[in-house]
Scaffold this motif. Structure first.
Motif, short mmCIF file in Angstrom:
data_model
loop_
_atom_site.label_atom_id
_atom_site.label_comp_id
_atom_site.label_asym_id
_atom_site.label_seq_id
_atom_site.Cartn_x
_atom_site.Cartn_y
_atom_site.Cartn_z
N ARG A 22 0.70 -1.30 -0.05
CA ARG A 22 0.04 0.05 0.07
C ARG A 22 0.84 1.18 0.00
NH1 ARG A 22 -4.75 2.78 1.03
NH2 ARG A 22 -4.79 4.24 2.77
N ILE A 23 2.05 1.50 0.92
CA ILE A 23 2.95 2.36 0.87
C ILE A 23 3.49 2.61 -0.57
CG2 ILE A 23 5.02 3.39 1.70
CD1 ILE A 23 4.14 1.89 4.49
N ALA A 24 3.69 1.62 -1.32
CA ALA A 24 4.46 1.72 -2.62
C ALA A 24 3.39 2.11 -3.66
CB ALA A 24 5.14 0.41 -2.72
N ARG A 25 2.19 1.76 -3.43
CA ARG A 25 1.01 2.14 -4.37
C ARG A 25 0.94 3.89 -4.08
NH1 ARG A 25 -4.10 3.04 -3.73
NH2 ARG A 25 -4.22 1.92 -1.89
N LEU A 26 0.78 3.93 -2.82
CA LEU A 26 0.55 5.66 -2.39
C LEU A 26 1.75 6.48 -2.95
CD1 LEU A 26 -1.26 4.96 0.89
CD2 LEU A 26 -2.19 5.84 -1.21
N LEU A 27 3.16 5.92 -2.73
CA LEU A 27 4.21 6.39 -3.36
C LEU A 27 4.01 6.93 -4.85
CD1 LEU A 27 6.95 7.82 -3.00
CD2 LEU A 27 7.83 5.45 -3.11
N GLY A 28 3.67 5.86 -5.38
CA GLY A 28 3.36 6.17 -7.07
C GLY A 28 2.13 7.33 -7.07
N GLU A 29 1.35 7.15 -6.67
CA GLU A 29 0.28 8.14 -6.72
C GLU A 29 0.57 9.64 -6.29
OE1 GLU A 29 -3.23 6.73 -4.59
OE2 GLU A 29 -3.47 5.15 -5.83
N ALA A 30 1.45 9.74 -5.25
CA ALA A 30 2.14 10.99 -4.73
C ALA A 30 2.92 11.46 -5.91
CB ALA A 30 2.78 10.76 -3.57
N LEU A 31 3.72 10.75 -6.60
CA LEU A 31 4.81 11.28 -7.49
C LEU A 31 4.19 11.65 -8.76
CD1 LEU A 31 7.61 8.66 -6.95
CD2 LEU A 31 7.74 11.18 -6.40
N ALA A 32 3.13 11.13 -8.88
CA ALA A 32 2.06 11.45 -10.26
C ALA A 32 1.44 12.72 -9.88
CB ALA A 32 0.83 10.49 -10.37
N ARG A 33 1.20 13.34 -8.58
CA ARG A 33 0.64 14.73 -8.60
C ARG A 33 1.64 15.74 -9.12
NH1 ARG A 33 -1.10 12.05 -3.65
NH2 ARG A 33 0.45 13.23 -2.52
N HIS A 62 2.40 6.37 12.14
CA HIS A 62 2.30 7.26 11.07
C HIS A 62 1.46 6.50 10.23
CE1 HIS A 62 6.34 9.44 11.51
NE2 HIS A 62 5.27 10.08 12.30
N SER A 63 0.55 7.07 9.30
CA SER A 63 -0.42 6.31 8.44
C SER A 63 0.35 5.98 7.19
CB SER A 63 -1.43 7.36 8.06
OG SER A 63 -1.14 8.45 7.01
N ASP A 64 -0.11 5.34 6.35
CA ASP A 64 0.37 4.80 4.92
C ASP A 64 0.73 5.95 4.27
OD1 ASP A 64 0.77 2.30 6.21
OD2 ASP A 64 -1.04 1.52 4.77
N ALA A 65 -0.55 6.81 4.18
CA ALA A 65 -0.20 7.88 3.20
C ALA A 65 0.66 8.86 3.58
CB ALA A 65 -1.75 8.57 3.32
N ALA A 66 0.91 9.16 4.98
CA ALA A 66 1.98 10.10 5.38
C ALA A 66 3.18 9.36 5.40
CB ALA A 66 1.84 10.29 6.92
N ILE A 67 3.57 8.33 5.24
CA ILE A 67 4.93 7.62 4.75
C ILE A 67 5.24 7.95 3.19
CG2 ILE A 67 6.04 5.57 4.78
CD1 ILE A 67 4.74 4.75 7.47
N ALA A 68 4.03 7.71 2.59
CA ALA A 68 4.11 7.75 1.17
C ALA A 68 4.53 9.25 0.65
CB ALA A 68 2.91 7.22 0.53
N GLN A 69 3.91 10.06 1.33
CA GLN A 69 3.98 11.29 0.98
C GLN A 69 5.21 11.83 1.28
OE1 GLN A 69 1.96 13.43 -0.60
NE2 GLN A 69 3.40 15.25 -0.34
#
Length: 94
Positions: A22-33, A62-69
């Motif tokens: 999930r962190i990897a997926r959220l990282l990809g989404e964050a980098l796409a912004r 820390h939430s997965d989203a916060a770690i990915a961000q």
């Protein structure tokens, strides 16, 4: 600018194994912004064979989203630094 990540190796603390996908997926989404790499335009093609991020402290709370961000911000900083260093005559890679 287009960012392609061929291989991503996340090394997370013990206990985060189930959270890594999930962190990897959220990282990809964050980098796409756009606020991440979208503001960087290049006059030439550029390739970075590898980026190595310094260890970033994370806590179980820390939430997965916060770690990915946080990871996305670190990746962005590394990409900007690496591209600036690889530009001709040390000038900006814009």
């Amino acid at each position: 600018m287009r960012l392609e990540i061929d291989h991503l190796a996340l090394q997370l603390p013990a206990g985060f194994e189930a959270r890594a996908p999930r962190i990897a997926r959220l990282l990809g989404e964050a980098l796409a912004r756009p606020e991440h790499l979208g503001g960087l335009t290049l006059a030439r093609d550029a390739a970075l064979p590898a980026l190595r991020l310094p260890a970033l402290p994370v806590q179980a709370g820390h939430s997965d989203a916060a770690i990915a961000q946080r990871l996305a911000q670190a990746v962005t900083a590394q990409v900007h630094t690496a591209l600036a260093a690889s530009s001709p005559a040390g000038g900006p890679a814009r």
